[in-house]
Design a protein around this motif. Structure first.
Motif, PDB file in Angstrom:
ATOM      1  N   TRP A 183      32.969  41.844  40.189  1.00 44.21           N
ATOM      2  CA  TRP A 183      31.823  42.698  39.872  1.00 44.21           C
ATOM      3  C   TRP A 183      32.292  44.111  39.525  1.00 44.21           C
ATOM      4  N   LEU A 235      33.729  44.042  36.134  1.00 41.14           N
ATOM      5  CA  LEU A 235      32.650  43.829  35.164  1.00 41.14           C
ATOM      6  C   LEU A 235      31.866  45.111  34.909  1.00 41.14           C
ATOM      7  N   PHE A 285      33.622  38.053  34.750  1.00 38.41           N
ATOM      8  CA  PHE A 285      32.456  37.206  35.011  1.00 38.41           C
ATOM      9  C   PHE A 285      32.872  35.897  35.678  1.00 38.41           C
TER      10      PHE A 285
END
Length: 174
Positions: A41, A44, A148
């Motif tokens: 995360w 990302l 992802f």
């Protein structure tokens, strides 16, 4: 070599360390999955214009300092992290019973760890050439897709651990 050693040690010794501290495998899976998912995360959500931590990769290097820091910074968080360790421990804890099946399981784990270490070596060795060949835009797309996938892998590891925890909880009340 450090990646290989850490994976093999996690496979063979991890369950004994967990038993010593009284930690169950599903808890390791949830913890490892959380770290993997949050790492994905963070990657990302990273902005494209943020500079990398060290632009001058090929600058002057103090070899003594490099060897002192080689195990932790290069092996544990980047290459073999909590997700890999939790999977190696889970595989080690779920070894099949029986002499022949156990031998094949151990040989498979050692060969798998070796192949992972070799692939990591080649990825690190040729990463600069690959980045130059692909260009900044392609590398950004690949990084986002990889991040992802990392989030998805982390969620799957969490789900596996939570499913086992919930199953144990339901069995305790029935």
């Amino acid at each position: 070599m450090n990646s290989f050693a850490l994976l093999v040690a996690s496979y063979f010794v991890g369950t004994h360390i967990l038993a010593f501290f009284g930690i169950s495998l599903p808890v390791v899976q949830v913890g490892g999955g959380l770290v993997v998912a949050t790492t994905g995360w963070a990657i990302l959500k990273q902005k494209d214009d943020e500079p990398p931590p060290n632009k001058d990769v090929h600058g002057a290097v103090d070899m003594r300092g490099l060897f002192q820091q080689a195990f932790y910074p290069l092996t544990l968080p980047l290459t073999v992290g909590p997700g890999s360790i939790s999977i190696a421990i889970t595989l080690g804890a779920n070894e099949p019973h029986g002499t022949h099946r156990l031998i094949y399981s151990v040989i498979g784990a050692v060969i798998g760890s070796f192949l992972i270490a070799v692939s990591v070596y080649f990825c690190y060795a040729f990463s600069d050439r690959l980045a130059r060949a692909l260009g900044a835009t392609s590398m950004s797309v690949i990084m986002r897709l990889s991040a992802f996938l990392l989030v998805c892998i982390g969620v799957q590891i969490i789900w596996n651990g939570m499913s086992a925890l919930l199953k144990n909880l339901l069995e305790a009340y029935h």
